[in-house]
Design a protein around this motif. Sequence first.
Motif, mmCIF file in Angstrom:
data_model
loop_
_atom_site.group_PDB
_atom_site.id
_atom_site.type_symbol
_atom_site.label_atom_id
_atom_site.label_comp_id
_atom_site.label_asym_id
_atom_site.label_seq_id
_atom_site.Cartn_x
_atom_site.Cartn_y
_atom_site.Cartn_z
ATOM 1 N N VAL A 136 -9.723 -1.750 -0.576
ATOM 2 C CA VAL A 136 -9.505 -1.227 0.779
ATOM 3 C C VAL A 136 -10.615 -1.699 1.716
ATOM 4 O O VAL A 136 -10.363 -2.102 2.867
ATOM 5 C CB VAL A 136 -9.429 0.317 0.748
ATOM 6 C CG1 VAL A 136 -9.447 0.887 2.162
ATOM 7 C CG2 VAL A 136 -8.178 0.768 0.017
ATOM 8 N N GLU A 137 -11.865 -1.657 1.227
ATOM 9 C CA GLU A 137 -12.987 -2.116 2.053
ATOM 10 C C GLU A 137 -12.831 -3.592 2.418
ATOM 11 O O GLU A 137 -13.088 -3.988 3.568
ATOM 12 C CB GLU A 137 -14.298 -1.892 1.304
ATOM 13 C CG GLU A 137 -14.700 -0.433 1.173
ATOM 14 C CD GLU A 137 -15.889 -0.255 0.239
ATOM 15 O OE1 GLU A 137 -16.412 -1.281 -0.249
ATOM 16 O OE2 GLU A 137 -16.280 0.907 -0.016
ATOM 17 N N GLU B 202 -3.248 -10.134 -5.094
ATOM 18 C CA GLU B 202 -3.418 -9.126 -6.137
ATOM 19 C C GLU B 202 -4.883 -9.082 -6.528
ATOM 20 O O GLU B 202 -5.490 -10.115 -6.840
ATOM 21 C CB GLU B 202 -2.573 -9.446 -7.366
ATOM 22 C CG GLU B 202 -2.748 -8.421 -8.481
ATOM 23 C CD GLU B 202 -1.897 -8.716 -9.717
ATOM 24 O OE1 GLU B 202 -1.999 -7.936 -10.696
ATOM 25 O OE2 GLU B 202 -1.150 -9.707 -9.716
ATOM 26 N N ALA B 203 -5.474 -7.880 -6.483
ATOM 27 C CA ALA B 203 -6.874 -7.707 -6.859
ATOM 28 C C ALA B 203 -6.979 -7.564 -8.366
ATOM 29 O O ALA B 203 -6.300 -6.735 -8.970
ATOM 30 C CB ALA B 203 -7.451 -6.475 -6.167
ATOM 31 N N LEU B 204 -7.847 -8.363 -8.984
ATOM 32 C CA LEU B 204 -8.025 -8.352 -10.434
ATOM 33 C C LEU B 204 -9.501 -8.112 -10.750
ATOM 34 O O LEU B 204 -10.381 -8.767 -10.180
ATOM 35 C CB LEU B 204 -7.570 -9.681 -11.035
ATOM 36 C CG LEU B 204 -6.081 -10.003 -10.782
ATOM 37 C CD1 LEU B 204 -5.786 -11.462 -11.082
ATOM 38 C CD2 LEU B 204 -5.203 -9.097 -11.625
ATOM 39 N N VAL C 144 -3.270 -5.966 -0.038
ATOM 40 C CA VAL C 144 -3.924 -6.124 -1.340
ATOM 41 C C VAL C 144 -3.228 -5.226 -2.364
ATOM 42 O O VAL C 144 -3.107 -4.012 -2.160
ATOM 43 C CB VAL C 144 -5.420 -5.753 -1.265
ATOM 44 C CG1 VAL C 144 -6.092 -5.977 -2.624
ATOM 45 C CG2 VAL C 144 -6.116 -6.556 -0.178
ATOM 46 N N ALA C 145 -2.787 -5.832 -3.467
ATOM 47 C CA ALA C 145 -2.167 -5.069 -4.559
ATOM 48 C C ALA C 145 -3.218 -4.753 -5.611
ATOM 49 O O ALA C 145 -3.954 -5.640 -6.048
ATOM 50 C CB ALA C 145 -1.027 -5.865 -5.178
ATOM 51 N N VAL C 146 -3.287 -3.487 -6.005
ATOM 52 C CA VAL C 146 -4.255 -3.032 -7.005
ATOM 53 C C VAL C 146 -3.496 -2.471 -8.200
ATOM 54 O O VAL C 146 -2.592 -1.637 -8.037
ATOM 55 C CB VAL C 146 -5.197 -1.953 -6.430
ATOM 56 C CG1 VAL C 146 -6.176 -1.469 -7.503
ATOM 57 C CG2 VAL C 146 -5.945 -2.498 -5.229
ATOM 58 N N VAL D 276 -13.851 2.678 -13.219
ATOM 59 C CA VAL D 276 -13.764 1.296 -12.740
ATOM 60 C C VAL D 276 -12.551 1.129 -11.821
ATOM 61 O O VAL D 276 -12.622 0.445 -10.797
ATOM 62 C CB VAL D 276 -13.697 0.317 -13.928
ATOM 63 C CG1 VAL D 276 -13.530 -1.122 -13.436
ATOM 64 C CG2 VAL D 276 -14.951 0.440 -14.788
ATOM 65 N N GLY D 277 -11.426 1.770 -12.176
ATOM 66 C CA GLY D 277 -10.236 1.699 -11.323
ATOM 67 C C GLY D 277 -10.472 2.340 -9.966
ATOM 68 O O GLY D 277 -9.974 1.858 -8.932
ATOM 69 N N ARG D 278 -11.236 3.446 -9.957
ATOM 70 C CA ARG D 278 -11.568 4.110 -8.682
ATOM 71 C C ARG D 278 -12.410 3.170 -7.808
ATOM 72 O O ARG D 278 -12.193 3.065 -6.593
ATOM 73 C CB ARG D 278 -12.322 5.395 -8.989
ATOM 74 C CG ARG D 278 -12.450 6.344 -7.814
ATOM 75 C CD ARG D 278 -13.194 7.611 -8.217
ATOM 76 N NE ARG D 278 -12.582 8.239 -9.384
ATOM 77 C CZ ARG D 278 -13.205 8.465 -10.523
ATOM 78 N NH1 ARG D 278 -14.476 8.104 -10.659
ATOM 79 N NH2 ARG D 278 -12.575 9.051 -11.536
ATOM 80 N N TRP D 279 -13.350 2.480 -8.463
ATOM 81 C CA TRP D 279 -14.173 1.505 -7.726
ATOM 82 C C TRP D 279 -13.308 0.376 -7.172
ATOM 83 O O TRP D 279 -13.457 -0.032 -5.999
ATOM 84 C CB TRP D 279 -15.250 0.932 -8.660
ATOM 85 C CG TRP D 279 -15.909 -0.290 -8.086
ATOM 86 C CD1 TRP D 279 -16.942 -0.324 -7.207
ATOM 87 C CD2 TRP D 279 -15.526 -1.649 -8.333
ATOM 88 N NE1 TRP D 279 -17.235 -1.619 -6.874
ATOM 89 C CE2 TRP D 279 -16.383 -2.451 -7.548
ATOM 90 C CE3 TRP D 279 -14.547 -2.258 -9.117
ATOM 91 C CZ2 TRP D 279 -16.285 -3.842 -7.544
ATOM 92 C CZ3 TRP D 279 -14.449 -3.632 -9.113
ATOM 93 C CH2 TRP D 279 -15.314 -4.422 -8.339
ATOM 94 N N ALA D 280 -12.396 -0.151 -8.004
ATOM 95 C CA ALA D 280 -11.541 -1.263 -7.574
ATOM 96 C C ALA D 280 -10.678 -0.861 -6.382
ATOM 97 O O ALA D 280 -10.475 -1.654 -5.448
ATOM 98 C CB ALA D 280 -10.657 -1.714 -8.738
ATOM 99 N N LEU D 281 -10.182 0.359 -6.391
ATOM 100 C CA LEU D 281 -9.347 0.844 -5.288
ATOM 101 C C LEU D 281 -10.155 0.875 -3.990
ATOM 102 O O LEU D 281 -9.703 0.398 -2.938
ATOM 103 C CB LEU D 281 -8.826 2.239 -5.644
ATOM 104 C CG LEU D 281 -7.784 2.859 -4.724
ATOM 105 C CD1 LEU D 281 -6.512 2.035 -4.714
ATOM 106 C CD2 LEU D 281 -7.483 4.286 -5.171
#
Length: 699
Positions: free
Chosen positions: A510-511, A470-472, A526-528, A501-506
């Motif tokens: 993926v990267e 899970e990505a935090l 990866v869970a976002v 910030v959520g767009r960046w995390a997504l």
Amino acid sequence: TDSLLDRPGLSLVAAESKELAEQRRILLYAGLSVPLSDQVYLRLDGTTVEVEVASAPIVLEGRPAALVTVREITARKEQERKIGRLSRIHAVLSGINSAIVRIRDQQGLFNEACRIVVEQGRFAIAWIGLVNPDSSRIDPVAWSGAEQALLAKLEPRFVLNPTGPRRGLSATAVAEGRPVVVNDVANDERVASLTNEHRAHSIASLAILPLLVSGEVAGVLALHADTPGFFDEQEMKLLVELAADIAFAMELIAKDKKLNYLAYYDVLTGLANRSLFFERVGQYIRSAVTGRHRLALFLIDLERFKNINDSLGQAAGDTLLRQVAQWLTAKVGDASVLARVDADHFAAVLPQIRQEGDVARLIESMMASFLQHPFRLNDAVFRVSAKVGVALFPDDGLDADGLFRNAEAALKKAKANGERFLFYTQRMTEMVAGKLTLENQLRQALDKEEFVLHYQPKVNLVSGKLTGVEALIRWNDPRTGLVSPARFIPVLEETGLINEVGRWALRKAVEDFLRWRAKGLAAVRVAVNVSPLQLRNEGFIAEVRQAIGIDTHAAEGLELEITESLIMEDVRNSITRLRTIRAMGVRIAVDDFGTGFSSLSYLSRLPVDALKIDRSFVVEMTTGPEGLALVSTIINLAHSLKMNVIAEGVETEEQSRLLRLLDCNEMQGFLFSKPVPGEVLEAKFLTLPASETGVAANS
């Protein structure tokens, strides 16, 4: 009467009914007198005459006969009709004067006046029109006895200044300020073009009376009668009085309206005054109590207003106040929440607030915009600043008066301390100031790429193998180091920065997945986390599509975690959006399951791959049978719907053992690993062969 005396009785032809003639014959044969009756006779020349007829039995030369007395009563009958008409007009006067006392609304008075004229005065049609100076026309505003379409036919020439040679009767009454009467509609050339319409509605005479208000013709009262010659001198005297009464009422209502305006509005700016503002705030408070939300009251002071007023003159000061009122109205968009409460003080109410930060950001934005706005006074441009005091309901007062006093106290303190704005309580001011500082720092953090992702592993409860991460989001503040998510995530949500910030995390998740895959590492899914603001954003689906569009394998490595409560806020819309995302190949997990009160019928329809049991249920599972039974029920429910089950916040071996016994699929928590930076995840967990992870590196 001479015509009757000069002719024998047989020279008159009685226009009486057969029934009446038969009744007369029976009574006479019985030796009884026939009562007096009023009849209409026809002379031999075809004209009518109203007569009174009496018959009595007599014996003439030994034979039964009748003595018939005929007396002309045309004048008397006409007088009776006239008295009847005058009585009805008196009744109309009385009724309208009564309405004037009762009704304080102009339109309501007009409607009632027209109704009384038709019903009590027995006029065929009555209507009232008002002069419209903008269009130079007379606009009918009330009528009775006719539809509006008929009015247009009966009196089409409402133009006050026609270009043609002829002018309508109502326009003539307005232009000349006197009544216009037509007593013979059938033969008067002024209405010749409308004769057929008048005849179709039994209109034989009409009168248009001007309504004089303060010496000016404000409109007309039009009356249409079914009797020719109706409007003689006596009737017109009463009708002119009637029009004068209506005009008086119009003037009275206008004065009342003006007094009411002066009582509740500021004449200079047109905004509400203090009295009306307090009433409105009271209404908003009642709404806040019902809706269980808070509101804010602002008191705004214009700086240097006295200097401007003294140096440029009162006219310039008044101009500035009007311009400020116009600016505030345009900025807020609703004049009903604004007021001018003192010489240079304005007030505003924000009827509903969710966070104190919303109030502070609104003030900051408006004050910056206000300071940049050019106010033009005496051909010069001025920049004006302001101070603001803020009070919140229910924290700082439970009524309008209390809130206003405390906003005033906050304003005085802001002026004394040189602050741009202050809340009534120091704690609130400090908290809001801290949030504003933090908001600015977070904006800089986004620009300077200070946000990082930490990853918490998920493992299979039976095999212990890594199944995903899970990505935090973490903030690596160069001044203080890592900042607790509990401190900055709520501010991201409040400010809307969570979208960026959520767009960046997504994109970052993926990267990272694609990089692990390219390096031959165990490229686990990866869970976002998705915030409420992100899911409600119309562009979110496009953002997901763009994030996975960089590689054909990107979708298989992505899972979106969405809280149950967020889904349940708008189930139907959530189902539609989640189906679209899932169709891209992205997995969906419901986070914090058990806290959103999902109904089974909706849960079965959700396009979801996994349920995550909330940490609170995992903790309660080991404290009593109820908690254990609840977790067991969730797991069985998920499996029956063919969903994977992941337990969050697993910290003890006892929790892990019970979850295995209940057939839970996966877990994550400090028992296995806390969230770690990406490089630590790669070195410690992703070096395993791909076959020992939940997702093959080259799948």
